[in-house]
Design a protein around this motif. Structure first.
Motif, PDB file in Angstrom:
ATOM      1  N   GLN A 221      -5.586   1.595   4.814  1.00 17.40           N
ATOM      2  CA  GLN A 221      -6.455   2.690   4.265  1.00 17.40           C
ATOM      3  C   GLN A 221      -6.308   4.141   4.789  1.00 17.40           C
ATOM      4  OE1 GLN A 221      -8.008   0.073   5.065  1.00 17.40           O
ATOM      5  NE2 GLN A 221      -9.986   0.496   6.030  1.00 17.40           N
ATOM      6  N   ASP A 222      -6.173   3.827   6.079  1.00 16.80           N
ATOM      7  CA  ASP A 222      -5.914   5.107   6.853  1.00 16.80           C
ATOM      8  C   ASP A 222      -4.412   5.609   7.066  1.00 16.80           C
ATOM      9  OD1 ASP A 222      -8.469   5.002   7.407  1.00 16.80           O
ATOM     10  OD2 ASP A 222      -7.964   3.784   9.415  1.00 16.80           O
ATOM     11  N   ALA A 223      -3.529   4.489   6.861  1.00 20.72           N
ATOM     12  CA  ALA A 223      -2.265   4.895   6.884  1.00 20.72           C
ATOM     13  C   ALA A 223      -1.527   5.356   5.652  1.00 20.72           C
ATOM     14  CB  ALA A 223      -1.539   3.727   7.460  1.00 20.72           C
ATOM     15  N   PHE A 224      -1.927   4.698   4.457  1.00 25.37           N
ATOM     16  CA  PHE A 224      -1.100   5.254   3.245  1.00 25.37           C
ATOM     17  C   PHE A 224      -2.240   5.644   2.086  1.00 25.37           C
ATOM     18  CE2 PHE A 224       0.887   1.537   5.376  1.00 25.37           C
ATOM     19  CZ  PHE A 224       2.329   1.852   5.385  1.00 25.37           C
ATOM     20  N   ALA A 225      -1.301   6.532   1.421  1.00 23.05           N
ATOM     21  CA  ALA A 225      -2.051   7.135   0.204  1.00 23.05           C
ATOM     22  C   ALA A 225      -1.133   6.634  -0.977  1.00 23.05           C
ATOM     23  CB  ALA A 225      -2.078   8.536   0.180  1.00 23.05           C
ATOM     24  N   ILE A 226      -1.624   6.386  -2.169  1.00 19.41           N
ATOM     25  CA  ILE A 226      -0.761   6.172  -3.414  1.00 19.41           C
ATOM     26  C   ILE A 226      -0.981   7.454  -4.320  1.00 19.41           C
ATOM     27  CG2 ILE A 226      -0.878   4.389  -5.432  1.00 19.41           C
ATOM     28  CD1 ILE A 226      -2.426   3.001  -2.779  1.00 19.41           C
ATOM     29  N   THR A 227       0.298   7.726  -4.723  1.00 20.86           N
ATOM     30  CA  THR A 227       0.240   8.889  -5.432  1.00 20.86           C
ATOM     31  C   THR A 227       0.165   8.608  -7.166  1.00 20.86           C
ATOM     32  OG1 THR A 227       2.685   8.970  -6.027  1.00 20.86           O
ATOM     33  CG2 THR A 227       1.788   9.769  -3.847  1.00 20.86           C
ATOM     34  N   ASP A 228       0.183   9.613  -7.856  1.00 17.82           N
ATOM     35  CA  ASP A 228       0.135   9.500  -9.396  1.00 17.82           C
ATOM     36  C   ASP A 228       1.541   8.934 -10.041  1.00 17.82           C
ATOM     37  OD1 ASP A 228      -2.361  10.404  -9.226  1.00 17.82           O
ATOM     38  OD2 ASP A 228      -1.776  12.351  -9.940  1.00 17.82           O
ATOM     39  N   ASP A 229       2.466   8.830  -9.090  1.00 14.34           N
ATOM     40  CA  ASP A 229       3.800   8.244  -9.587  1.00 14.34           C
ATOM     41  C   ASP A 229       3.620   6.755  -9.543  1.00 14.34           C
ATOM     42  OD1 ASP A 229       5.262  10.562  -9.668  1.00 14.34           O
ATOM     43  OD2 ASP A 229       5.474  10.479  -7.615  1.00 14.34           O
ATOM     44  N   CYS A 230       2.558   5.903  -9.332  1.00 16.91           N
ATOM     45  CA  CYS A 230       2.281   4.473  -9.420  1.00 16.91           C
ATOM     46  C   CYS A 230       2.201   4.362 -10.705  1.00 16.91           C
ATOM     47  CB  CYS A 230       0.926   4.222  -8.671  1.00 16.91           C
ATOM     48  SG  CYS A 230       0.519   2.413  -8.863  1.00 16.91           S
ATOM     49  N   ILE A 231       2.833   3.012 -11.043  1.00 13.92           N
ATOM     50  CA  ILE A 231       3.058   2.505 -12.436  1.00 13.92           C
ATOM     51  C   ILE A 231       2.424   1.171 -12.754  1.00 13.92           C
ATOM     52  CG2 ILE A 231       5.166   3.821 -13.399  1.00 13.92           C
ATOM     53  CD1 ILE A 231       6.572   1.102 -12.540  1.00 13.92           C
ATOM     54  N   ASP A 232       1.675   0.925 -11.435  1.00 17.23           N
ATOM     55  CA  ASP A 232       0.670  -0.416 -11.603  1.00 17.23           C
ATOM     56  C   ASP A 232       1.728  -1.656 -11.696  1.00 17.23           C
ATOM     57  OD1 ASP A 232      -1.403   1.055 -11.352  1.00 17.23           O
ATOM     58  OD2 ASP A 232      -1.980   0.992 -13.527  1.00 17.23           O
ATOM     59  N   CYS A 233       2.976  -1.599 -11.079  1.00 14.82           N
ATOM     60  CA  CYS A 233       3.741  -2.748 -11.108  1.00 14.82           C
ATOM     61  C   CYS A 233       3.223  -3.983 -10.507  1.00 14.82           C
ATOM     62  CB  CYS A 233       5.182  -2.193 -10.859  1.00 14.82           C
ATOM     63  SG  CYS A 233       5.219  -1.938  -9.231  1.00 14.82           S
ATOM     64  N   PRO A 241       2.225  -8.778   3.850  1.00 17.47           N
ATOM     65  CA  PRO A 241       1.947  -9.839   4.593  1.00 17.47           C
ATOM     66  C   PRO A 241       0.429 -10.145   4.913  1.00 17.47           C
ATOM     67  CG  PRO A 241       3.085  -8.413   6.091  1.00 17.47           C
ATOM     68  CD  PRO A 241       3.125  -7.839   4.781  1.00 17.47           C
ATOM     69  N   ARG A 242      -0.312  -8.962   4.713  1.00 15.74           N
ATOM     70  CA  ARG A 242      -1.661  -8.913   5.090  1.00 15.74           C
ATOM     71  C   ARG A 242      -2.679  -9.031   3.564  1.00 15.74           C
ATOM     72  NH1 ARG A 242      -4.598  -9.300  10.037  1.00 15.74           N
ATOM     73  NH2 ARG A 242      -3.098  -8.702  11.478  1.00 15.74           N
ATOM     74  N   GLY A 243      -1.876  -9.008   2.417  1.00 11.17           N
ATOM     75  CA  GLY A 243      -2.593  -8.961   1.199  1.00 11.17           C
ATOM     76  C   GLY A 243      -3.508  -7.735   0.943  1.00 11.17           C
ATOM     77  N   ASN A 244      -3.091  -6.541   1.575  1.00 14.40           N
ATOM     78  CA  ASN A 244      -3.797  -5.499   1.583  1.00 14.40           C
ATOM     79  C   ASN A 244      -4.046  -4.563   0.314  1.00 14.40           C
ATOM     80  OD1 ASN A 244      -4.583  -5.818   4.389  1.00 14.40           O
ATOM     81  ND2 ASN A 244      -3.212  -4.288   5.026  1.00 14.40           N
ATOM     82  N   TYR A 245      -3.028  -5.066  -0.693  1.00 14.51           N
ATOM     83  CA  TYR A 245      -2.904  -4.081  -2.051  1.00 14.51           C
ATOM     84  C   TYR A 245      -3.612  -4.929  -3.106  1.00 14.51           C
ATOM     85  CZ  TYR A 245       0.125  -0.618   0.218  1.00 14.51           C
ATOM     86  OH  TYR A 245       0.395   0.422   0.944  1.00 14.51           O
ATOM     87  N   SER A 246      -4.479  -4.150  -3.830  1.00 12.62           N
ATOM     88  CA  SER A 246      -5.143  -4.778  -5.250  1.00 12.62           C
ATOM     89  C   SER A 246      -4.989  -3.886  -6.108  1.00 12.62           C
ATOM     90  CB  SER A 246      -6.488  -5.380  -4.959  1.00 12.62           C
ATOM     91  OG  SER A 246      -7.229  -4.292  -4.418  1.00 12.62           O
ATOM     92  N   LEU A 247      -4.824  -4.538  -7.664  1.00 12.50           N
ATOM     93  CA  LEU A 247      -4.708  -3.462  -8.749  1.00 12.50           C
ATOM     94  C   LEU A 247      -5.966  -3.655  -9.376  1.00 12.50           C
ATOM     95  CD1 LEU A 247      -1.654  -5.023 -10.535  1.00 12.50           C
ATOM     96  CD2 LEU A 247      -1.766  -2.752  -9.548  1.00 12.50           C
ATOM     97  N   THR A 248      -6.880  -2.312  -9.412  1.00 11.45           N
ATOM     98  CA  THR A 248      -8.144  -2.182  -9.893  1.00 11.45           C
ATOM     99  C   THR A 248      -7.926  -1.295 -11.390  1.00 11.45           C
ATOM    100  OG1 THR A 248      -8.734  -0.097  -8.708  1.00 11.45           O
ATOM    101  CG2 THR A 248      -8.986  -2.057  -7.386  1.00 11.45           C
ATOM    102  N   SER A 249      -9.313  -1.339 -11.765  1.00 10.23           N
ATOM    103  CA  SER A 249      -9.381  -0.582 -13.052  1.00 10.23           C
ATOM    104  C   SER A 249      -9.029   1.137 -12.718  1.00 10.23           C
ATOM    105  CB  SER A 249     -10.793  -0.847 -13.454  1.00 10.23           C
ATOM    106  OG  SER A 249     -11.737  -0.458 -12.521  1.00 10.23           O
ATOM    107  N   GLU A 250      -9.271   1.123 -11.535  1.00  9.21           N
ATOM    108  CA  GLU A 250      -8.936   2.799 -10.952  1.00  9.21           C
ATOM    109  C   GLU A 250      -7.851   2.752 -10.387  1.00  9.21           C
ATOM    110  OE1 GLU A 250     -12.461   3.160  -8.208  1.00  9.21           O
ATOM    111  OE2 GLU A 250     -13.775   2.599  -9.886  1.00  9.21           O
ATOM    112  N   GLY A 251      -6.867   1.954 -10.642  1.00  8.39           N
ATOM    113  CA  GLY A 251      -5.406   1.887 -10.030  1.00  8.39           C
ATOM    114  C   GLY A 251      -5.163   1.225  -8.816  1.00  8.39           C
ATOM    115  N   VAL A 252      -4.222   1.404  -7.893  1.00 10.88           N
ATOM    116  CA  VAL A 252      -4.037   0.573  -6.904  1.00 10.88           C
ATOM    117  C   VAL A 252      -4.759   1.259  -5.780  1.00 10.88           C
ATOM    118  CG1 VAL A 252      -2.092  -0.123  -5.039  1.00 10.88           C
ATOM    119  CG2 VAL A 252      -1.706  -0.046  -7.615  1.00 10.88           C
ATOM    120  N   LYS A 253      -5.478  -0.039  -4.865  1.00  9.87           N
ATOM    121  CA  LYS A 253      -6.009   0.285  -3.791  1.00  9.87           C
ATOM    122  C   LYS A 253      -5.554  -0.379  -2.507  1.00  9.87           C
ATOM    123  CE  LYS A 253      -9.908   2.521  -5.727  1.00  9.87           C
ATOM    124  NZ  LYS A 253      -9.106   3.674  -6.095  1.00  9.87           N
TER     125      LYS A 253
END
Ligand SMILES: Cc1cc2nc3c(=O)[nH]c(=O)nc-3n(C[C@H](O)[C@H](O)[C@H](O)COP(=O)(O)O)c2cc1C
Ligand code: SF4
Ligand code: SF4
Length: 303
Positions: A221-233, A241-253
């Protein structure tokens, strides 16, 4: 059946690449035998990869009696006891050091083998990485007989343009040939390190502030930002490998301890993952090893 670069391979080779041949024979209680009935050496190769270089090397060092095992999958399964005639490890150096997950794995691992080898991939400056692995593995009570490095594309986006990196001839076939020959004779040897390389690593630690006991270990969360170009793929949710990303109702976190392996940033098809604090040489260039599919990165890293 075809490989990812279009060449035909046999079903046997395909099974071997998937790690199913030896596992399948073992599950049926069959010893690994050659066609002449002689016993063969069983080799296990453990690997960690962000952008595919280490998976490619692991595959290239595999023979038909080799089982390829992803370290993130072993950690997920809590599987640390492994036995074979030969056990190898292939990982990318981060600041000349092993990824944090590789360090933690080797501390818990019980590797039983007559011969243990390590191949460390890097992109530009290896410094004292061989000595660092020797020290880390010895401290873990698991010394290696053979440690070498191999130069490949450097996936470190802050300093390198991936479009330029892929054009450089890094003599990969020659390195693989050398390492295959060494392994065939079970060479007991550690690649030498110069005093200048030791000093360069010490300088890196001082300048970066990276803790030599942990290596790179950040918070995504400190290293990366997700921009509006995300298409929720959802690709980022499967390659980390750490399972750090999740698709939420507010987009990718993204949140969690981060290896800084760059699997997420390089594999996002929209280039929607960006560094929060670092600049990139070419923000439009991304990399994955040409022989390794996105599917394989997911299979290796999915949590
Ligand atoms: C966080 C990080 C740190 C890195 N540090 C180094 C380094 O100190 N020296 C170097 O030559 N390459 C460095 N690299 C490049 C990788 O070691 C190299 O590209 C490696 O082959 C990538 O393997 P992979 O495709 O299996 O992930 C670094 C890459 C990352 C992501
Ligand atoms: S990989 Fe990229 S585009 Fe796909 S969900 Fe993740 S951030 Fe969005
Ligand atoms: S968040 Fe990205 S860099 Fe960090 S461990 Fe996951 S894939 Fe690797």
């Amino acid at each position: 059946m075809k490989t990812e670069n279009g060449n035909r391979i046999s079903r046997r080779s395909a099974l071997k690449r998937m790690g199913l041949l030896v596992a399948g024979a073992a599950a049926l209680g069959m010893p690994a035998l050659t066609s002449c009935g002689e016993e063969t050496r069983k080799r296990i190769i453990l690997y960690f990869t962000g952008t595919g270089n280490c998976l490619y090397v692991a595959r290239e060092l595999a023979d038909e009696h080799t089982e390829l095992l992803s370290i993130p999958q072993l950690v997920k399964q809590g599987r640390y006891a492994l036995e074979a005639d030969e056990i190898g490890i292939v990982y990318p150096v981060y600041g000349h050091m092993p990824p944090n997950m590789v360090r933690e794995f080797i501390k818990k691992a019980q590797l039983k083998a007559k011969y243990k080898f390590a191949v460390l991939t890097y992109g530009n400056r290896k410094c004292s990485s061989v000595e660092i692995w020797d020290e880390v593995s010895r401290k873990a009570g698991c010394p290696f007989d053979y440690i070498t490095t191999m130069i490949m594309v450097d996936n470190w986006l802050p300093n390198f343009d991936m479009n330029e990196q892929v054009k450089i001839d890094k003599h990969i076939p020659e390195s693989l040939e050398r390492i295959r020959a060494d392994l065939a004779e079970r060479k007991r040897w550690h690649e030498s390190v110069t005093e200048l390389e030791r000093q360069q690593h010490a300088g890196f630690l001082q300048a970066s502030g990276v803790d030599p006991e942990t290596g790179f270990l950040l918070h995504s969360q400190d290293a990366f930002a997700i921009t509006d170009d995300c298409i929720d793929c959802g690709i980022c949710t499967e390659v980390c490998p750490r399972g750090n990303y999740s698709l939420t109702s507010e987009g990718v976190k993204t949140e969690g301890d981060c290896e800084f392996c760059f699997a997420c940033i390089h594999n996002c098809p929209q280039k929607a993952i960006r560094f929060k604090q670092m600049k990139e040489v070419n923000p439009n260039a991304r990399y994955r090893n040409e022989h390794v599919s996105l599917w394989s990165i997911k299979e290796s890293n999915r949590q």
